[in-house]
Design a protein around this motif. Structure first.
Motif, mmCIF file in Angstrom:
data_model
loop_
_atom_site.group_PDB
_atom_site.id
_atom_site.type_symbol
_atom_site.label_atom_id
_atom_site.label_comp_id
_atom_site.label_asym_id
_atom_site.label_seq_id
_atom_site.Cartn_x
_atom_site.Cartn_y
_atom_site.Cartn_z
ATOM 1 N N LEU A 99 -11.306 8.846 9.206
ATOM 2 C CA LEU A 99 -11.199 9.113 7.844
ATOM 3 C C LEU A 99 -9.620 9.547 7.287
ATOM 4 O O LEU A 99 -9.141 10.337 8.245
ATOM 5 N N ARG A 100 -9.438 8.863 6.169
ATOM 6 C CA ARG A 100 -7.851 9.105 5.846
ATOM 7 C C ARG A 100 -7.511 10.787 5.730
ATOM 8 O O ARG A 100 -8.298 11.675 5.114
ATOM 9 N N TYR A 101 -6.390 11.195 6.194
ATOM 10 C CA TYR A 101 -5.739 12.572 6.140
ATOM 11 C C TYR A 101 -5.184 13.000 4.816
ATOM 12 O O TYR A 101 -5.295 14.218 4.195
ATOM 13 N N ASP A 102 -4.665 11.826 4.256
ATOM 14 C CA ASP A 102 -3.912 12.085 3.052
ATOM 15 C C ASP A 102 -3.795 10.487 2.426
ATOM 16 O O ASP A 102 -4.463 9.801 2.868
ATOM 17 N N LEU A 103 -3.327 10.758 1.195
ATOM 18 C CA LEU A 103 -3.244 9.209 0.509
ATOM 19 C C LEU A 103 -1.989 8.657 0.657
ATOM 20 O O LEU A 103 -1.837 7.423 0.379
ATOM 21 N N THR A 104 -0.929 9.216 1.290
ATOM 22 C CA THR A 104 0.454 8.607 1.301
ATOM 23 C C THR A 104 0.597 7.700 2.522
ATOM 24 O O THR A 104 1.101 6.643 2.382
ATOM 25 N N VAL A 105 0.003 7.867 3.504
ATOM 26 C CA VAL A 105 0.214 7.097 4.677
ATOM 27 C C VAL A 105 -0.604 5.746 4.588
ATOM 28 O O VAL A 105 -0.059 4.705 4.607
ATOM 29 N N PRO A 106 -1.878 5.909 3.698
ATOM 30 C CA PRO A 106 -2.640 4.711 3.497
ATOM 31 C C PRO A 106 -1.853 3.900 2.418
ATOM 32 O O PRO A 106 -1.780 2.639 2.465
ATOM 33 N N PHE A 107 -0.944 4.689 1.651
ATOM 34 C CA PHE A 107 -0.384 4.230 0.461
ATOM 35 C C PHE A 107 0.622 3.051 1.234
ATOM 36 O O PHE A 107 1.128 2.031 0.767
ATOM 37 N N ALA A 108 1.514 3.659 2.154
ATOM 38 C CA ALA A 108 2.646 2.903 2.928
ATOM 39 C C ALA A 108 1.932 1.754 3.773
ATOM 40 O O ALA A 108 2.795 0.784 3.590
ATOM 41 N N ARG A 109 0.710 1.923 4.186
ATOM 42 C CA ARG A 109 0.200 0.805 4.775
ATOM 43 C C ARG A 109 -0.153 -0.288 3.857
ATOM 44 O O ARG A 109 0.002 -1.589 4.017
ATOM 45 N N TYR A 110 -0.525 0.105 2.592
ATOM 46 C CA TYR A 110 -0.855 -0.823 1.240
ATOM 47 C C TYR A 110 0.333 -1.629 0.956
ATOM 48 O O TYR A 110 0.255 -2.950 0.773
ATOM 49 N N VAL A 111 1.442 -0.875 1.040
ATOM 50 C CA VAL A 111 2.616 -1.417 0.526
ATOM 51 C C VAL A 111 3.109 -2.753 1.483
ATOM 52 O O VAL A 111 3.606 -3.812 1.155
ATOM 53 N N VAL A 112 2.915 -2.326 2.674
ATOM 54 C CA VAL A 112 3.463 -3.302 3.635
ATOM 55 C C VAL A 112 2.446 -4.614 3.868
ATOM 56 O O VAL A 112 2.978 -5.583 3.933
ATOM 57 N N MET A 113 1.253 -4.240 3.594
ATOM 58 C CA MET A 113 0.284 -5.446 3.637
ATOM 59 C C MET A 113 0.288 -6.309 2.364
ATOM 60 O O MET A 113 0.034 -7.444 2.406
ATOM 61 N N HIS A 114 0.654 -5.595 1.208
ATOM 62 C CA HIS A 114 0.808 -6.289 -0.074
ATOM 63 C C HIS A 114 2.123 -6.609 -0.584
ATOM 64 O O HIS A 114 2.621 -6.762 -1.746
ATOM 65 N N ARG A 115 3.103 -6.486 0.438
ATOM 66 C CA ARG A 115 4.450 -6.661 -0.097
ATOM 67 C C ARG A 115 4.818 -7.832 -1.097
ATOM 68 O O ARG A 115 5.577 -7.811 -2.045
ATOM 69 N N ASP A 116 4.154 -8.833 -0.671
ATOM 70 C CA ASP A 116 4.628 -10.200 -1.443
ATOM 71 C C ASP A 116 3.796 -10.220 -3.095
ATOM 72 O O ASP A 116 4.194 -10.899 -3.908
ATOM 73 N N GLU A 117 2.939 -9.072 -3.095
ATOM 74 C CA GLU A 117 2.269 -9.231 -4.333
ATOM 75 C C GLU A 117 2.863 -7.985 -5.423
ATOM 76 O O GLU A 117 2.493 -8.112 -6.516
ATOM 77 N N ILE A 118 3.596 -7.105 -4.886
ATOM 78 C CA ILE A 118 4.152 -5.807 -5.600
ATOM 79 C C ILE A 118 5.470 -6.278 -6.037
ATOM 80 O O ILE A 118 6.430 -6.957 -5.481
ATOM 81 N N THR A 119 5.541 -5.948 -7.531
ATOM 82 C CA THR A 119 7.013 -5.575 -8.044
ATOM 83 C C THR A 119 7.659 -4.411 -7.715
ATOM 84 O O THR A 119 7.086 -3.214 -7.989
ATOM 85 N N PHE A 120 8.749 -4.318 -7.160
ATOM 86 C CA PHE A 120 9.460 -3.052 -6.850
ATOM 87 C C PHE A 120 10.536 -2.834 -8.119
ATOM 88 O O PHE A 120 11.098 -3.674 -8.578
ATOM 89 N N PRO A 121 10.708 -1.326 -8.342
ATOM 90 C CA PRO A 121 10.007 -0.327 -7.670
ATOM 91 C C PRO A 121 8.571 -0.231 -8.240
ATOM 92 O O PRO A 121 8.297 -0.512 -9.339
#
Length: 454
Positions: A99-121
């Motif tokens: 079970l997730r311990y916080d939301l930050t690490v899952p968010f980092a994982r999300y960013v890496v997995m969806h990097r091609d769909e995300i507009t930065f910042p």
């Protein structure tokens, strides 16, 4: 006789009134996030343990709830391993998820997995539960909600400034008086450097983070236990007990850390954030606090914590900058900064201070009394108009005794009751009763709507 059911320690049920209060919290935070251009995402409750392990330090790893594999999880485990009773080693064999311990690490994982769909910042917020196998106590639960906002893909300190404005705005809307504490991990690294203990930065920060909980003597004892010299501990005392205004603290730090490049960089960053916020005229106090260390391994720059001033409770918001969190997932060089509101602790603070607005916790505003089929059919037509006008309304489903229906209205704190009998139907009107004053008036559907909305 069947055993009375129970729930796990550190978890809670929430009643309809409690849920109304919680939704007030979530909606307030959500509204402020939207004001600053943040967009919502969600991630799964469970993550692969390989995603979670090693991101929170040894203490954090111990607090991860691990999920047992389905099927024959003993296959591949030798008798010797089973007999060793090595819980950690065995768990690694038959638990692949947690079970997730916080939301930050899952968010980092999300960013890496969806990097091609995300507009930065990329400015995202997330309001979801997290789990920690911690010892339950007042204000600390095993299941609780976090309300995170993060910006990734930007090094600008304006992000830190805006996150502090968000914190100030949210607590101003809640009418909770808070102190926003700020520090910088670069300052802490500089301090470790000048006392000659650079390799012990994590031990130092974990210890001094406990200053307000265990006191200076216990912190010093912990530092000594970690192998930090008496000379280094002595040098540390005036730094962690630094007092004065923010400007005075920064001026002292510039002198103390003059030989540390990283330390001076931390002072410079803190000075920019504090000076910019001073011009914004925040409603709440903001304080540079060198004892704020936030022991999580991933913070590298500014760190924040929020304390309620009128209630004895732990931190109710925290966060900071993490310069390369996505690097552990193969995407280097993405800087991020974020905050997390502790919704459950905010819930407790608002309850203790009785700060919920009446309209936030009220449910049904109008109840139609049910006298029978004809009366109910007439009421349903008006009920449709009432709901179309945005009024929360219901009809008692059964033609029960009047006393029972009025008791229902009282139990649910419904402020208005609509009574429809034969006389009212003949006139095409409704008898509207104000449950607080006892006043009754014969009104049309339009007048009823106006009276309840008023």
């Amino acid at each position: 006789m069947a055993a009375k059911p129970s729930i796990p320690k550190g978890t809670r049920d929430f009643s309809p009134i409690e849920m109304a209060k919680r939704n007030y919290i979530f909606n307030t935070i959500r509204d402020v996030y939207h004001l600053y251009g943040f967009q919502q995402i969600e991630t799964p409750s469970m993550e692969m343990l390989s995603t979670l392990m090693g991101k929170y330090g040894d203490e954090g790893d111990k607090l991860l709830f691990k999920i047992q594999n389905s099927g024959d999880y003993f296959s591949g485990i030798t008798d010797e391993e089973l007999l060793s009773r090595n819980a950690a080693k065995l768990a690694s064999k038959f638990c692949e998820k947690g079970l997730r311990y916080d939301l930050t690490v899952p968010f980092a994982r999300y960013v890496v997995m969806h990097r091609d769909e995300i507009t930065f910042p990329f400015k995202r917020y997330q309001i979801q539960p997290v789990w920690r196998a911690d010892r339950p106590q007042k204000g600390r639960y095993r299941e609780f909600y976090q309300c995170d906002a993060d910006v990734v893909g930007s090094d600008s300190l304006l992000n830190e400034v805006e996150l502090m404005q968000i914190v100030d705005t949210v607590f101003s809307r809640f009418n909770i008086r808070v102190c926003i504490k700020i520090n910088n991990r670069k300052i802490l690294s500089g301090i470790a450097e000048i006392i000659g203990e650079s390799d012990k930065i994590v031990d130092i920060t974990v210890a001094i983070d406990k200053l307000d909980k265990i006191g200076l003597d216990s912190v010093n004892a912990e530092l000594k236990d970690k192998g930090i010299s008496d000379e280094a501990i002595a040098k540390l005392q005036p730094i962690i007990l630094l007092s004065g205004t923010n400007a005075e603290k920064l001026a002292t730090l510039k002198n103390v850390l003059s030989a540390s490049e990283v330390g001076l960089k931390g002072v410079e960053e803190s000075e920019f954030i504090l000076n910019t916020l001073e011009a914004m005229e925040l409603k709440n106090e903001i304080e540079l606090d060198l004892t704020l260390a936030r022991g999580l391994n991933y913070y590298t720059g500014a760190i924040f914590e929020v304390k309620a001033l009128d209630v004895q409770i732990g931190s109710i918001t925290g966060g900071g900058r993490y310069d390369n969190l996505t690097g552990v997932f193969g995407m280097a060089g993405v800087s991020g900064v974020g905050i997390s509101f502790g919704a459950d602790r905010i819930f407790d603070v608002l309850n203790q201070l009785d700060l919920y607005p009446k309209e936030a916790v009220n449910g049904t505003e109008l109840l139609f009394i049910n006298f029978g089929e004809k009366e109910a059919a007439f009421s349903m037509g008006i009920l449709a108009k009432v709901r179309a006008a945005g009024i929360r309304a219901e009809i008692f489903p059964d033609a029960a005794k009047m006393k029972k229906q009025m008791s229902y209205a009282n139990a649910k704190n419904i402020p208005f009751v609509a009574i429809v009998g034969e006389n009212e139907m003949n006139e095409g009107k409704v008898m509207l009763k104000n449950m607080e004053t006892g006043e009754q008036n014969l009104v049309s559907a339009e007048e009823l709507i106006a009276a309840v909305k008023k």
